[in-house]
Design a protein around this motif. Structure first.
Motif, PDB file in Angstrom:
ATOM      1  N   TYR A  29      16.554  -5.160 -40.700  1.00 33.47           N
ATOM      2  CA  TYR A  29      17.654  -4.641 -39.896  1.00 33.47           C
ATOM      3  C   TYR A  29      17.555  -3.113 -39.790  1.00 33.47           C
ATOM      4  O   TYR A  29      17.817  -2.533 -38.730  1.00 33.47           O
ATOM      5  CB  TYR A  29      18.997  -5.018 -40.517  1.00 33.47           C
ATOM      6  CG  TYR A  29      19.236  -6.507 -40.618  1.00 33.47           C
ATOM      7  CD1 TYR A  29      18.768  -7.384 -39.654  1.00 33.47           C
ATOM      8  CD2 TYR A  29      19.960  -7.030 -41.688  1.00 33.47           C
ATOM      9  CE1 TYR A  29      18.997  -8.741 -39.752  1.00 33.47           C
ATOM     10  CE2 TYR A  29      20.202  -8.397 -41.790  1.00 33.47           C
ATOM     11  CZ  TYR A  29      19.720  -9.247 -40.821  1.00 33.47           C
ATOM     12  OH  TYR A  29      19.946 -10.591 -40.910  1.00 33.47           O
TER      13      TYR A  29
ATOM     14  N   ASP B  54      14.357 -15.768 -35.411  1.00 27.20           N
ATOM     15  CA  ASP B  54      15.708 -15.211 -35.569  1.00 27.20           C
ATOM     16  C   ASP B  54      15.647 -13.773 -36.092  1.00 27.20           C
ATOM     17  O   ASP B  54      16.195 -13.444 -37.144  1.00 27.20           O
ATOM     18  CB  ASP B  54      16.541 -16.080 -36.509  1.00 27.20           C
ATOM     19  CG  ASP B  54      18.011 -15.675 -36.518  1.00 27.20           C
ATOM     20  OD1 ASP B  54      18.460 -15.088 -35.518  1.00 27.20           O
ATOM     21  OD2 ASP B  54      18.696 -15.925 -37.524  1.00 27.20           O
ATOM     22  N   SER B  55      14.970 -12.909 -35.318  1.00 20.17           N
ATOM     23  CA  SER B  55      14.776 -11.516 -35.731  1.00 20.17           C
ATOM     24  C   SER B  55      15.502 -10.568 -34.786  1.00 20.17           C
ATOM     25  O   SER B  55      15.179 -10.490 -33.593  1.00 20.17           O
ATOM     26  CB  SER B  55      13.275 -11.172 -35.744  1.00 20.17           C
ATOM     27  OG  SER B  55      13.074  -9.782 -35.893  1.00 20.17           O
ATOM     28  N   THR B  56      16.477  -9.806 -35.308  1.00 27.10           N
ATOM     29  CA  THR B  56      17.180  -8.818 -34.482  1.00 27.10           C
ATOM     30  C   THR B  56      16.265  -7.654 -34.132  1.00 27.10           C
ATOM     31  O   THR B  56      16.414  -7.051 -33.057  1.00 27.10           O
ATOM     32  CB  THR B  56      18.415  -8.278 -35.227  1.00 27.10           C
ATOM     33  OG1 THR B  56      18.019  -7.763 -36.507  1.00 27.10           O
ATOM     34  CG2 THR B  56      19.450  -9.372 -35.438  1.00 27.10           C
TER      35      THR B  56
ATOM     36  N   GLY C 227      15.003  -2.181 -37.279  1.00 27.76           N
ATOM     37  CA  GLY C 227      15.546  -2.331 -35.928  1.00 27.76           C
ATOM     38  C   GLY C 227      16.446  -1.177 -35.558  1.00 27.76           C
ATOM     39  O   GLY C 227      16.441  -0.695 -34.417  1.00 27.76           O
TER      40      GLY C 227
ATOM     41  N   ARG D  15      13.500 -15.042 -30.951  1.00 33.94           N
ATOM     42  CA  ARG D  15      14.390 -16.197 -31.040  1.00 33.94           C
ATOM     43  C   ARG D  15      13.838 -17.235 -32.015  1.00 33.94           C
ATOM     44  O   ARG D  15      14.591 -17.866 -32.757  1.00 33.94           O
ATOM     45  CB  ARG D  15      14.563 -16.828 -29.654  1.00 33.94           C
ATOM     46  CG  ARG D  15      15.400 -15.995 -28.696  1.00 33.94           C
ATOM     47  CD  ARG D  15      15.459 -16.642 -27.321  1.00 33.94           C
ATOM     48  NE  ARG D  15      16.352 -15.916 -26.417  1.00 33.94           N
ATOM     49  CZ  ARG D  15      16.508 -16.216 -25.136  1.00 33.94           C
ATOM     50  NH1 ARG D  15      15.828 -17.230 -24.603  1.00 33.94           N
ATOM     51  NH2 ARG D  15      17.320 -15.513 -24.374  1.00 33.94           N
TER      52      ARG D  15
ATOM     53  N   ASP E 103      23.188  -4.254 -32.010  1.00 36.53           N
ATOM     54  CA  ASP E 103      22.741  -5.554 -32.511  1.00 36.53           C
ATOM     55  C   ASP E 103      22.196  -5.477 -33.931  1.00 36.53           C
ATOM     56  O   ASP E 103      22.224  -6.492 -34.662  1.00 36.53           O
ATOM     57  CB  ASP E 103      21.662  -6.136 -31.584  1.00 36.53           C
ATOM     58  CG  ASP E 103      22.221  -6.513 -30.216  1.00 36.53           C
ATOM     59  OD1 ASP E 103      23.452  -6.668 -30.107  1.00 36.53           O
ATOM     60  OD2 ASP E 103      21.432  -6.638 -29.265  1.00 36.53           O
ATOM     61  N   THR E 104      21.666  -4.326 -34.333  1.00 29.89           N
ATOM     62  CA  THR E 104      21.130  -4.206 -35.687  1.00 29.89           C
ATOM     63  C   THR E 104      22.167  -3.700 -36.684  1.00 29.89           C
ATOM     64  O   THR E 104      22.082  -4.006 -37.873  1.00 29.89           O
ATOM     65  CB  THR E 104      19.905  -3.259 -35.709  1.00 29.89           C
ATOM     66  OG1 THR E 104      20.245  -2.014 -35.093  1.00 29.89           O
ATOM     67  CG2 THR E 104      18.739  -3.869 -34.959  1.00 29.89           C
TER      68      THR E 104
ATOM     69  N   GLN F 259      14.257  -8.783 -31.196  1.00 31.60           N
ATOM     70  CA  GLN F 259      15.134  -8.868 -30.025  1.00 31.60           C
ATOM     71  C   GLN F 259      15.403  -7.479 -29.470  1.00 31.60           C
ATOM     72  O   GLN F 259      15.479  -7.282 -28.253  1.00 31.60           O
ATOM     73  CB  GLN F 259      16.454  -9.553 -30.409  1.00 31.60           C
ATOM     74  CG  GLN F 259      16.302 -11.014 -30.817  1.00 31.60           C
ATOM     75  CD  GLN F 259      16.133 -11.956 -29.622  1.00 31.60           C
ATOM     76  OE1 GLN F 259      15.757 -11.557 -28.533  1.00 31.60           O
ATOM     77  NE2 GLN F 259      16.406 -13.225 -29.844  1.00 31.60           N
ATOM     78  N   ALA F 260      15.540  -6.483 -30.364  1.00 29.60           N
ATOM     79  CA  ALA F 260      15.725  -5.096 -29.916  1.00 29.60           C
ATOM     80  C   ALA F 260      14.499  -4.608 -29.172  1.00 29.60           C
ATOM     81  O   ALA F 260      14.597  -3.928 -28.146  1.00 29.60           O
ATOM     82  CB  ALA F 260      16.014  -4.197 -31.117  1.00 29.60           C
TER      83      ALA F 260
ATOM     84  N   SER G   4      25.376  -4.546 -36.615  1.00 29.13           N
ATOM     85  CA  SER G   4      26.340  -5.605 -36.877  1.00 29.13           C
ATOM     86  C   SER G   4      26.022  -6.408 -38.145  1.00 29.13           C
ATOM     87  O   SER G   4      26.886  -6.586 -39.006  1.00 29.13           O
ATOM     88  CB  SER G   4      26.446  -6.534 -35.662  1.00 29.13           C
ATOM     89  OG  SER G   4      27.513  -7.428 -35.800  1.00 29.13           O
TER      90      SER G   4
END
Length: 389
Positions: free
Chosen positions: A97, A160-162, A100, A157, A217-218, A165-166, A220
């Motif tokens: 996190y 499940d990696s933020t 990210g 996806r 997103d990171t 995704q960033a 949170s």
């Protein structure tokens, strides 16, 4: 290409719940991202130099920052894969996190720098020299960034990696930014309008927006976000499948990084059953949650009287009255203590965060509702907060 490389270099690649597999995917995508971004930087910097376009040059340095962000992501996955140690008994998963977040900060910094250059170009416009080679390079860059967006989104996806995704969000904004640069180049050639600086402004705005979304997103999960409803539903389904449990509440999910989740919950069990039998069943449920959902579970047993018909019927009526106040409110830990003058009806009421009523108002409404059942009933209510969405 990513699929082919994954088949070659990642063992058990379908077991995405494994920290080792997640780390391998993250490092593979990071290395590919570094290579592609460095190539795009070199091509765009050359195109910007021969054309004199600030927008193309700015877009080139955006790719260089993306290469740096990929390095940060790569290091993040490497460090996040470290095993627990005495100083970090729950592992190092949250480093992902943090990586990210670092990526988002790099994106925002680059956006600010490009914004400054674009404003200067708007105030002091210069003609941009048209180059077919520059146009071809920009088209190749758009295709390359679209590919990066697709594989980062897909793998992000999948594991499940933020952080990934960033990176995917950043790649999509780069597609739009480079498209704006291409548009500026073509418009400048066909109409002699100097919109290079304005397109640079659009590019910087898109970069800043992507950085903001990535940071949100990171941050949170670092601050402690509620679990996904699907995850909560799976937990409830797994626990309630065991007949000994009549209800669950106070579910809390502790996220120490992807694949490192701990949960605690209270399970309502019959008060008249053998404590050893109940304990054995709870152990089985904890093991099932670990194997099925990949999380460490600690379950607290709440004994309730399941044989007293008066208590059962009163609980049902109180639950209905509470739902009339608001459908979102639920009750648990219900019990009744009778005395010579009145009966205490004791329970906890679960109220969502940011509820339309204050805790005091909820208490008062529940107390009034319980009195309507019987004038001798006095509600003793404790307000709990819901930890799920």
């Amino acid at each position: 290409m990513i699929s082919l490389l994954a088949k070659k270099f990642i063992k058990n690649r379908e077991n995405v719940t494994s920290p080792a597999v997640r780390q391998a995917y993250g490092m593979l995508c990071g290395i590919v991202g570094i290579c592609i971004n460095i190539i795009l930087f070199a091509l765009k910097f050359f195109a910007g130099t021969i054309s004199g376009s600030i927008a193309i040059t700015a877009d080139a340095f955006n790719n260089l920052s993306d290469a740096g962000a990929s390095v940060v992501t790569l290091l993040g996955f490497k460090l996040a894969g470290k095993k627990p140690d005495p100083d970090h008994p729950f592992g190092h998963g949250r480093i992902e996190y943090l990586s990210g977040l670092a990526v988002s900060m790099v994106i925002i910094l680059m956006g600010v720098e490009l914004l400054r250059d674009a404003v200067d170009k708007i105030l002091h416009p210069e003609a941009v020299e048209f180059s077919v080679l520059a146009v071809v390079i920009l088209i190749v860059s758009i295709c390359g960034k679209c590919y990066m967006f697709l594989y980062n989104r897909s793998i992000g996806r999948k594991i499940d990696s933020t952080a990934m995704q960033a990176t995917a969000t950043d790649s999509l904004s780069d597609c739009a930014a480079t498209s704006a640069v291409l548009l500026a180049t073509l418009v400048g050639h066909w109409t002699n309008l100097h919109i290079d600086g304005w397109c640079g402004l659009i590019v910087s705005g898109l970069i800043l927006f992507a950085g903001y979304n990535a940071a949100r997103d990171t941050l949170s999960p670092l601050l402690g976000q509620p679990p996904e409803q699907e995850f909560v539903d799976e937990i409830e389904k797994t626990v309630m499948a065991h007949g000994i449990v009549s209800g669950i509440h106070d579910l809390v999910v502790h996220d120490y990084g992807p694949g490192r989740v701990m949960i605690t919950l209270h399970a309502e069990v019959p008060a008249d059953r053998n404590i050893m039998e109940i304990h054995d069943e709870i152990d089985i449920i904890e093991q099932e949650l670990r194997s099925k959902l990949g999380c460490e579970a600690t379950i607290h047993m709440d004994p309730i009287d399941t044989n007293d018909e008066t208590t059962k019927e009163t609980r049902r009526k109180v639950a209905e009255l509470v739902r009339l106040i608001d459908e979102q409110i639920t009750i648990h830990d219900f019990r009744m203590v009778s005395g010579p003058t009145h009966t205490n009806v004791i329970f906890d009421a679960v109220v969502p965060f940011a509820f339309r009523l204050s805790d005091k108002e909820v208490e008062e409404k529940i107390e009034s509702a319980v009195r309507t059942l019987d004038g001798n009933y006095f509600a003793v209510v404790k307000i709990d907060k819901s930890y799920v969405k």
